[in-house]
Design a protein around this motif. Structure first.
Motif, PDB file in Angstrom:
ATOM      1  N   LYS A 129       0.827  -1.208   0.000  1.00  0.00           N
ATOM      2  CA  LYS A 129       0.000   0.000   0.000  1.00  0.00           C
ATOM      3  C   LYS A 129       0.859   1.256   0.000  1.00  0.00           C
ATOM      4  CE  LYS A 129      -3.691   2.407   2.484  1.00  0.00           C
ATOM      5  NZ  LYS A 129      -4.669   2.358   3.607  1.00  0.00           N
ATOM      6  N   ALA A 130       1.879   1.278   0.843  1.00  0.00           N
ATOM      7  CA  ALA A 130       2.758   2.451   0.921  1.00  0.00           C
ATOM      8  C   ALA A 130       3.462   2.696  -0.412  1.00  0.00           C
ATOM      9  CB  ALA A 130       3.784   2.268   2.029  1.00  0.00           C
ATOM     10  N   GLU A 131       3.909   1.627  -1.067  1.00  0.00           N
ATOM     11  CA  GLU A 131       4.588   1.774  -2.363  1.00  0.00           C
ATOM     12  C   GLU A 131       3.636   2.292  -3.430  1.00  0.00           C
ATOM     13  OE1 GLU A 131       6.169  -2.111  -3.051  1.00  0.00           O
ATOM     14  OE2 GLU A 131       7.908  -1.815  -1.719  1.00  0.00           O
ATOM     15  N   MET A 132       2.399   1.793  -3.429  1.00  0.00           N
ATOM     16  CA  MET A 132       1.400   2.253  -4.395  1.00  0.00           C
ATOM     17  C   MET A 132       1.096   3.737  -4.199  1.00  0.00           C
ATOM     18  SD  MET A 132      -1.265  -0.992  -4.325  1.00  0.00           S
ATOM     19  CE  MET A 132      -2.434  -0.276  -5.473  1.00  0.00           C
ATOM     20  N   VAL A 133       0.884   4.117  -2.938  1.00  0.00           N
ATOM     21  CA  VAL A 133       0.565   5.516  -2.623  1.00  0.00           C
ATOM     22  C   VAL A 133       1.704   6.437  -3.041  1.00  0.00           C
ATOM     23  CG1 VAL A 133       0.268   7.157  -0.715  1.00  0.00           C
ATOM     24  CG2 VAL A 133      -1.037   5.022  -0.743  1.00  0.00           C
ATOM     25  N   TRP A 134       2.918   6.065  -2.649  1.00  0.00           N
ATOM     26  CA  TRP A 134       4.057   6.953  -2.881  1.00  0.00           C
ATOM     27  C   TRP A 134       4.386   7.070  -4.372  1.00  0.00           C
ATOM     28  CZ3 TRP A 134       5.451  10.601   0.050  1.00  0.00           C
ATOM     29  CH2 TRP A 134       6.691  11.221  -0.076  1.00  0.00           C
ATOM     30  N   GLY A 135       4.301   5.960  -5.090  1.00  0.00           N
ATOM     31  CA  GLY A 135       4.548   6.004  -6.522  1.00  0.00           C
ATOM     32  C   GLY A 135       3.577   6.934  -7.227  1.00  0.00           C
ATOM     33  N   SER A 136       2.293   6.822  -6.875  1.00  0.00           N
ATOM     34  CA  SER A 136       1.273   7.687  -7.475  1.00  0.00           C
ATOM     35  C   SER A 136       1.488   9.151  -7.108  1.00  0.00           C
ATOM     36  CB  SER A 136      -0.123   7.252  -7.021  1.00  0.00           C
ATOM     37  OG  SER A 136      -0.418   5.963  -7.490  1.00  0.00           O
ATOM     38  N   LEU A 137       1.846   9.392  -5.844  1.00  0.00           N
ATOM     39  CA  LEU A 137       2.066  10.773  -5.386  1.00  0.00           C
ATOM     40  C   LEU A 137       3.216  11.441  -6.125  1.00  0.00           C
ATOM     41  CD1 LEU A 137       1.764  11.004  -1.497  1.00  0.00           C
ATOM     42  CD2 LEU A 137       0.536  12.342  -3.206  1.00  0.00           C
ATOM     43  N   VAL A 138       4.359  10.775  -6.159  1.00  0.00           N
ATOM     44  CA  VAL A 138       5.551  11.375  -6.770  1.00  0.00           C
ATOM     45  C   VAL A 138       5.335  11.593  -8.265  1.00  0.00           C
ATOM     46  CG1 VAL A 138       8.021  11.067  -7.243  1.00  0.00           C
ATOM     47  CG2 VAL A 138       7.081  10.385  -5.027  1.00  0.00           C
ATOM     48  N   ARG A 139       4.772  10.587  -8.950  1.00  0.00           N
ATOM     49  CA  ARG A 139       4.522  10.731 -10.389  1.00  0.00           C
ATOM     50  C   ARG A 139       3.491  11.817 -10.672  1.00  0.00           C
ATOM     51  NH1 ARG A 139       5.546   5.211  -9.925  1.00  0.00           N
ATOM     52  NH2 ARG A 139       7.078   4.423 -11.426  1.00  0.00           N
ATOM     53  N   ARG A 141       2.512  14.490  -8.620  1.00  0.00           N
ATOM     54  CA  ARG A 141       2.863  15.842  -8.188  1.00  0.00           C
ATOM     55  C   ARG A 141       4.059  16.418  -8.936  1.00  0.00           C
ATOM     56  NH1 ARG A 141       3.456  17.713  -2.493  1.00  0.00           N
ATOM     57  NH2 ARG A 141       2.932  19.613  -3.614  1.00  0.00           N
ATOM     58  N   PHE A 142       4.944  15.553  -9.410  1.00  0.00           N
ATOM     59  CA  PHE A 142       6.184  16.054 -10.028  1.00  0.00           C
ATOM     60  C   PHE A 142       6.342  15.560 -11.474  1.00  0.00           C
ATOM     61  CE2 PHE A 142       6.809  15.455  -5.424  1.00  0.00           C
ATOM     62  CZ  PHE A 142       6.973  16.781  -5.051  1.00  0.00           C
ATOM     63  N   LYS A 143       5.210  15.369 -12.124  1.00  0.00           N
ATOM     64  CA  LYS A 143       5.194  14.799 -13.472  1.00  0.00           C
ATOM     65  C   LYS A 143       6.124  15.533 -14.436  1.00  0.00           C
ATOM     66  CE  LYS A 143       2.022  13.710 -17.247  1.00  0.00           C
ATOM     67  NZ  LYS A 143       0.605  13.756 -17.704  1.00  0.00           N
ATOM     68  N   MET A 281      17.240   7.253 -16.794  1.00  0.00           N
ATOM     69  CA  MET A 281      17.204   8.658 -16.377  1.00  0.00           C
ATOM     70  C   MET A 281      15.927   8.958 -15.598  1.00  0.00           C
ATOM     71  SD  MET A 281      18.883  10.671 -19.631  1.00  0.00           S
ATOM     72  CE  MET A 281      19.151  12.192 -18.717  1.00  0.00           C
ATOM     73  N   PHE A 282      14.804   8.369 -16.032  1.00  0.00           N
ATOM     74  CA  PHE A 282      13.556   8.575 -15.300  1.00  0.00           C
ATOM     75  C   PHE A 282      13.671   7.997 -13.890  1.00  0.00           C
ATOM     76  CE2 PHE A 282       9.444   7.227 -13.711  1.00  0.00           C
ATOM     77  CZ  PHE A 282       8.652   8.348 -13.926  1.00  0.00           C
ATOM     78  N   ALA A 283      14.243   6.791 -13.790  1.00  0.00           N
ATOM     79  CA  ALA A 283      14.391   6.145 -12.481  1.00  0.00           C
ATOM     80  C   ALA A 283      15.276   6.979 -11.558  1.00  0.00           C
ATOM     81  CB  ALA A 283      14.975   4.747 -12.647  1.00  0.00           C
ATOM     82  N   ASP A 284      16.347   7.559 -12.112  1.00  0.00           N
ATOM     83  CA  ASP A 284      17.242   8.396 -11.304  1.00  0.00           C
ATOM     84  C   ASP A 284      16.531   9.648 -10.821  1.00  0.00           C
ATOM     85  OD1 ASP A 284      19.260   6.569 -11.661  1.00  0.00           O
ATOM     86  OD2 ASP A 284      20.286   7.682 -13.245  1.00  0.00           O
ATOM     87  N   LYS A 285      15.750  10.278 -11.724  1.00  0.00           N
ATOM     88  CA  LYS A 285      15.013  11.488 -11.353  1.00  0.00           C
ATOM     89  C   LYS A 285      13.946  11.155 -10.304  1.00  0.00           C
ATOM     90  CE  LYS A 285      15.417  14.284 -15.561  1.00  0.00           C
ATOM     91  NZ  LYS A 285      14.668  15.115 -16.521  1.00  0.00           N
ATOM     92  N   PHE A 286      13.270  10.038 -10.510  1.00  0.00           N
ATOM     93  CA  PHE A 286      12.228   9.624  -9.561  1.00  0.00           C
ATOM     94  C   PHE A 286      12.832   9.384  -8.183  1.00  0.00           C
ATOM     95  CE2 PHE A 286       9.683   6.576  -7.272  1.00  0.00           C
ATOM     96  CZ  PHE A 286       8.379   6.994  -7.495  1.00  0.00           C
ATOM     97  N   GLN A 287      13.959   8.694  -8.143  1.00  0.00           N
ATOM     98  CA  GLN A 287      14.605   8.375  -6.866  1.00  0.00           C
ATOM     99  C   GLN A 287      15.018   9.647  -6.132  1.00  0.00           C
ATOM    100  OE1 GLN A 287      14.717   5.261  -5.821  1.00  0.00           O
ATOM    101  NE2 GLN A 287      15.668   5.797  -3.870  1.00  0.00           N
ATOM    102  N   ALA A 288      15.608  10.596  -6.874  1.00  0.00           N
ATOM    103  CA  ALA A 288      16.056  11.851  -6.254  1.00  0.00           C
ATOM    104  C   ALA A 288      14.871  12.663  -5.730  1.00  0.00           C
ATOM    105  CB  ALA A 288      16.855  12.670  -7.269  1.00  0.00           C
ATOM    106  N   LYS A 289      13.819  12.770  -6.547  1.00  0.00           N
ATOM    107  CA  LYS A 289      12.644  13.541  -6.136  1.00  0.00           C
ATOM    108  C   LYS A 289      11.928  12.858  -4.970  1.00  0.00           C
ATOM    109  CE  LYS A 289      11.412  16.801  -7.589  1.00  0.00           C
ATOM    110  NZ  LYS A 289      11.625  18.184  -7.085  1.00  0.00           N
TER     111      LYS A 289
END
Length: 306
Positions: A129-139, A141-143, A281-289
């Motif tokens: 659940k936490a992974e689903m929530v956080w993935g959706s939030l980051v993608r 809010r910071f699309k 590059m997307f994975a790196d940006k996602f991880q940093a954000k």
């Protein structure tokens, strides 16, 4: 009557627990609260459960690392609720089932496997659940900031031996199968027949007429694939096959299979190399954000150690 009976049973259970040396102490310690996160408790039991789950995936995190992960998950879920990101039980169960299928099990079998290690399914579902929530939030809010531009990809390609890698092709393919019954000893004969037919075909129209009329054979409809959609070995074969001709026969579970190459043209779609760079590059940006955002949310959280 029922209420009185329930109270008597509860009293009996408590008396029995008290009569067994250390049992009450162990139970209390297991359920004792270690930290409150935004008003929600994390207990010793939660930590023990997550530690067991981690060990199943060969992660030997320290107790503090496990606790930090559980705190992070609490703040992630709280942040998700603030923005209306709150997966349903059905969503979580579906993800749980998908995870089980990747391990060649169904949900019940995975639950049984976890139970054998003393792990409750909710322990894994909470992490999901936490992974689903956080993935959706980051993608969500910071699309914009997570997008990888063509310029960034080209900058990565520069200086390397990627001249071939920047070429992408679109292939029009028609799969062909010559059926061989299971256990049949005619595989070699069928393969030789396929080789002979392959030599006669110089266009997809010919392939269509030939294999539609042939007993125990089928030619399927046109499938369009780009370079990035295909494994390297198949791309290499298709690049060496003249348009209108067939690839070499291959023995599969269905029988003898070939592919008719009906078209090949340059495409603006991603090449395999460009897709690899884009995803990295997307994975790196996602991880940093994600890390930056989590630090911000965690600072604002009420975390009380007991």
């Amino acid at each position: 009557m029922t209420s009185k009976l329930s109270l008597r049973i509860l009293g009996l259970v408590l008396c029995c627990a008290a009569a067994i040396p250390g049992l009450g102490t162990v139970a209390a310690r297991a359920q004792s609260v270690v930290v409150m996160v935004n008003g929600e408790p994390i207990t010793n039991f939660d930590i023990e459960q997550r530690s067991k789950l981690n060990r199943m995936s060969h992660k030997n995190d320290s107790r503090q690392q496990v606790l930090d992960d559980l705190i992070d998950e609490k703040v992630k879920i709280k942040e998700g609720k603030k923005y209306g990101v709150n997966p349903t039980d059905s969503d979580i169960d579906s993800s749980y089932a998908t995870m089980a299928s990747r391990m060649r099990m169904n949900s019940a079998q995975m639950t049984k496997m976890l139970a054998a290690q003393g792990i409750r399914p909710d322990t894994l579902k909470s992490r999901i659940k936490a992974e689903m929530v956080w993935g959706s939030l980051v993608r969500g809010r910071f699309k914009d900031s997570l997008q990888v531009s063509e310029r960034e990809i080209q900058a990565q390609l520069k200086g390397g031996d990627d001249s071939k890698a920047v070429e992408s092709y679109e292939y029009q393919l028609r799969p062909i199968v010559m059926i061989v019954a299971r256990g049949s000893d005619s595989v070699d004969a069928r393969r030789r027949e396929a080789e002979q037919l392959r030599g006669r075909v110089t266009s997809c129209a010919e392939a269509d007429r030939l294999f539609k009329a042939l007993p125990n054979a089928a030619i399927r409809g046109t499938v369009v694939k780009t370079s990035a959609d295909l494994p390297p070995a198949l791309r290499d074969i298709l690049d060496k096959t003249p348009v209108g001709h067939l690839t070499a026969p291959e023995v599969t579970k269905q029988g003898i299979e070939m592919v008719a190459l009906c078209g090949r043209k340059q495409s603006t779609a991603d090449t395999p190399r460009k897709r690899e760079i884009r995803e990295k590059m997307f994975a790196d940006k996602f991880q940093a954000k994600s890390k930056e955002y989590l630090q911000e949310v965690r600072k604002a959280a009420m975390i009380e150690y007991r």
